[in-house]
Design a protein around this motif. Structure first.
Motif, mmCIF file in Angstrom:
data_model
loop_
_atom_site.group_PDB
_atom_site.id
_atom_site.type_symbol
_atom_site.label_atom_id
_atom_site.label_comp_id
_atom_site.label_asym_id
_atom_site.label_seq_id
_atom_site.Cartn_x
_atom_site.Cartn_y
_atom_site.Cartn_z
ATOM 1 N N ASP A 57 48.487 -86.028 -0.916
ATOM 2 C CA ASP A 57 47.870 -86.912 -1.056
ATOM 3 C C ASP A 57 48.706 -87.272 0.910
ATOM 4 O O ASP A 57 49.554 -86.939 0.717
ATOM 5 N N ASP A 58 47.932 -87.312 1.788
ATOM 6 C CA ASP A 58 48.386 -87.152 3.393
ATOM 7 C C ASP A 58 48.771 -85.937 3.375
ATOM 8 O O ASP A 58 49.780 -85.476 4.409
ATOM 9 N N VAL A 59 48.750 -84.707 3.113
ATOM 10 C CA VAL A 59 48.797 -83.736 3.262
ATOM 11 C C VAL A 59 48.916 -82.773 4.354
ATOM 12 O O VAL A 59 47.550 -82.593 5.404
ATOM 13 N N ASP A 60 49.461 -82.139 5.043
ATOM 14 C CA ASP A 60 49.669 -81.652 6.896
ATOM 15 C C ASP A 60 49.814 -79.934 6.354
ATOM 16 O O ASP A 60 50.441 -79.833 6.198
ATOM 17 N N PHE A 61 48.376 -79.131 7.009
ATOM 18 C CA PHE A 61 49.133 -77.511 6.683
ATOM 19 C C PHE A 61 48.411 -77.934 7.990
ATOM 20 O O PHE A 61 47.497 -76.390 8.490
ATOM 21 N N THR A 62 48.501 -78.306 8.978
ATOM 22 C CA THR A 62 48.211 -78.045 10.399
ATOM 23 C C THR A 62 48.734 -76.691 10.927
ATOM 24 O O THR A 62 49.995 -76.265 10.992
ATOM 25 N N GLY A 63 48.164 -75.583 11.373
ATOM 26 C CA GLY A 63 48.697 -74.265 12.095
ATOM 27 C C GLY A 63 49.337 -73.654 10.844
ATOM 28 O O GLY A 63 50.071 -72.559 11.176
ATOM 29 N N ALA A 64 48.731 -73.588 9.886
ATOM 30 C CA ALA A 64 49.371 -72.799 8.437
ATOM 31 C C ALA A 64 49.040 -72.262 8.094
ATOM 32 O O ALA A 64 47.390 -71.719 8.718
ATOM 33 N N THR A 65 48.911 -70.936 7.713
ATOM 34 C CA THR A 65 48.201 -69.973 7.436
ATOM 35 C C THR A 65 48.764 -69.937 5.308
ATOM 36 O O THR A 65 49.313 -69.782 4.966
ATOM 37 N N LEU A 66 47.616 -69.951 5.507
ATOM 38 C CA LEU A 66 46.849 -69.737 3.700
ATOM 39 C C LEU A 66 46.400 -68.184 3.148
ATOM 40 O O LEU A 66 45.250 -68.441 3.940
ATOM 41 N N GLY A 68 45.629 -66.678 -0.359
ATOM 42 C CA GLY A 68 45.459 -66.660 -1.425
ATOM 43 C C GLY A 68 45.590 -68.014 -2.367
ATOM 44 O O GLY A 68 46.495 -68.396 -3.455
ATOM 45 N N VAL A 69 45.652 -68.660 -1.904
ATOM 46 C CA VAL A 69 46.066 -70.496 -1.953
ATOM 47 C C VAL A 69 44.699 -71.090 -3.028
ATOM 48 O O VAL A 69 43.524 -71.143 -2.940
ATOM 49 N N SER A 70 45.516 -71.660 -4.017
ATOM 50 C CA SER A 70 44.309 -72.655 -5.142
ATOM 51 C C SER A 70 44.994 -74.144 -5.362
ATOM 52 O O SER A 70 46.167 -73.727 -5.700
ATOM 53 N N PHE A 71 43.484 -74.853 -5.887
ATOM 54 C CA PHE A 71 44.013 -75.794 -6.424
ATOM 55 C C PHE A 71 43.441 -76.601 -7.407
ATOM 56 O O PHE A 71 43.009 -77.455 -7.810
ATOM 57 N N PRO A 72 43.564 -75.801 -8.286
ATOM 58 C CA PRO A 72 42.968 -76.476 -9.925
ATOM 59 C C PRO A 72 43.218 -77.872 -10.275
ATOM 60 O O PRO A 72 44.365 -77.066 -10.589
ATOM 61 N N GLY A 73 41.807 -78.573 -10.480
ATOM 62 C CA GLY A 73 42.436 -79.526 -11.216
ATOM 63 C C GLY A 73 43.614 -80.879 -10.278
ATOM 64 O O GLY A 73 43.303 -82.451 -10.718
ATOM 65 N N SER A 74 43.885 -80.318 -9.123
ATOM 66 C CA SER A 74 43.728 -80.893 -7.793
ATOM 67 C C SER A 74 42.998 -81.871 -6.628
ATOM 68 O O SER A 74 42.502 -81.734 -7.242
ATOM 69 N N ALA A 75 43.782 -82.933 -7.079
ATOM 70 C CA ALA A 75 42.594 -83.975 -5.767
ATOM 71 C C ALA A 75 43.852 -84.477 -4.048
ATOM 72 O O ALA A 75 44.977 -84.277 -4.188
ATOM 73 N N LEU A 76 42.448 -83.444 -3.610
ATOM 74 C CA LEU A 76 43.255 -83.762 -2.188
ATOM 75 C C LEU A 76 42.541 -84.778 -1.922
ATOM 76 O O LEU A 76 41.225 -84.871 -1.184
ATOM 77 N N LYS A 77 44.060 -85.310 -0.511
ATOM 78 C CA LYS A 77 42.816 -86.531 -0.377
ATOM 79 C C LYS A 77 43.729 -86.769 1.178
ATOM 80 O O LYS A 77 45.176 -86.838 1.213
ATOM 81 N N ASP A 78 43.018 -86.993 1.899
ATOM 82 C CA ASP A 78 43.071 -87.166 3.555
ATOM 83 C C ASP A 78 43.979 -85.958 3.786
ATOM 84 O O ASP A 78 45.204 -85.775 4.553
ATOM 85 N N VAL A 79 43.737 -84.733 3.604
ATOM 86 C CA VAL A 79 44.724 -82.954 3.255
ATOM 87 C C VAL A 79 44.317 -82.532 5.577
ATOM 88 O O VAL A 79 42.771 -82.651 5.186
ATOM 89 N N ARG A 80 45.124 -82.288 6.136
ATOM 90 C CA ARG A 80 44.188 -82.151 6.940
ATOM 91 C C ARG A 80 44.873 -80.353 7.265
ATOM 92 O O ARG A 80 45.996 -80.250 6.639
ATOM 93 N N LEU A 81 43.738 -79.599 7.531
ATOM 94 C CA LEU A 81 43.918 -78.269 7.863
ATOM 95 C C LEU A 81 43.456 -77.948 9.861
ATOM 96 O O LEU A 81 42.906 -77.071 9.356
ATOM 97 N N ASP A 82 43.626 -78.422 10.303
ATOM 98 C CA ASP A 82 43.497 -78.725 11.643
ATOM 99 C C ASP A 82 44.174 -77.263 12.011
ATOM 100 O O ASP A 82 45.647 -76.994 11.931
ATOM 101 N N CYS A 83 42.903 -76.078 12.814
ATOM 102 C CA CYS A 83 43.334 -75.016 13.247
ATOM 103 C C CYS A 83 44.464 -73.896 12.241
ATOM 104 O O CYS A 83 45.462 -73.192 12.345
#
Length: 133
Positions: A57-66, A68-83
Motif C-alpha cells: 500500500d503506497d509503496v514507492d519503486f520510483t527509479g528502481a530496477t526490478l 524477476g520480481v513477482s507478486f502472487p496473491g498480493s494486493a498492489l494499492k497505489d504502487v508507484r513505478l515511475d522511471c
C-alpha cells in the motif's frame, strides 16, 4: 553510508511502515504474508524477489530496477513505478492492482488479459487517450 543489501532472505508475516529501503540491493528475497505501507524502494535493485500474499500500500519503486520480481496473491494499492526499469516482472497472480507509472516504465511487465481490461483506464491515461461516448 553503505547501501543495505538483502541476500537469500525470507520475511514472513511482518509489517513494514514508512521503512526507507531506498538504494538497497535485494537478491533472492521472499516476502510471505507481509504488509508494506509507504515503504520506500526508490532507486533499489530487486532481483528474483517474490511478494506472496502481501499487501503493498503506497509503496514507492520510483527509479528502481526490478528483475524477476513477482507478486502472487498480493494486493498492489497505489504502487508507484515511475522511471522504473523492469525485466520479467510478473503481475499475473496479483490482485487489486492500482499502479502509478509513466508509460516508459511499463516495459518488462507481464499481466493477465483480465488485468489488462481492468487496467485499461490507466493505460489510456498513460498514453494520453481520452475515452468518451
Amino acid at each position: 553510508m553503505p547501501k543495505p543489501r538483502w541476500l537469500d532472505s525470507e520475511i514472513s508475516t511482518s509489517s513494514l511502515a514508512g521503512t526507507p529501503v531506498y538504494g538497497a540491493e535485494l537478491s533472492r528475497v521472499s516476502f510471505f504474508g507481509c504488509k508494506l505501507v509507504s515503504v520506500n524502494f526508490r532507486e533499489a535493485r530487486l532481483r528474483d524477489v517474490t511478494f506472496t500474499d502481501c499487501v503493498l500500500d503506497d509503496v514507492d519503486f520510483t527509479g528502481a530496477t526490478l528483475n524477476g520480481v513477482s507478486f502472487p496473491g498480493s494486493a498492489l494499492k497505489d504502487v508507484r513505478l515511475d522511471c522504473t526499469t523492469m525485466k520479467r516482472v510478473d503481475l499475473r497472480k496479483a490482485r487489486d492492482l492500482s499502479l502509478q507509472a509513466n508509460r516508459d516504465s511499463l516495459a518488462g511487465l507481464t499481466m493477465s488479459p483480465l488485468q489488462l481490461l481492468d487496467m485499461a483506464p490507466f493505460f489510456a491515461h498513460a498514453l494520453g487517450v481520452t475515452i468518451a461516448d
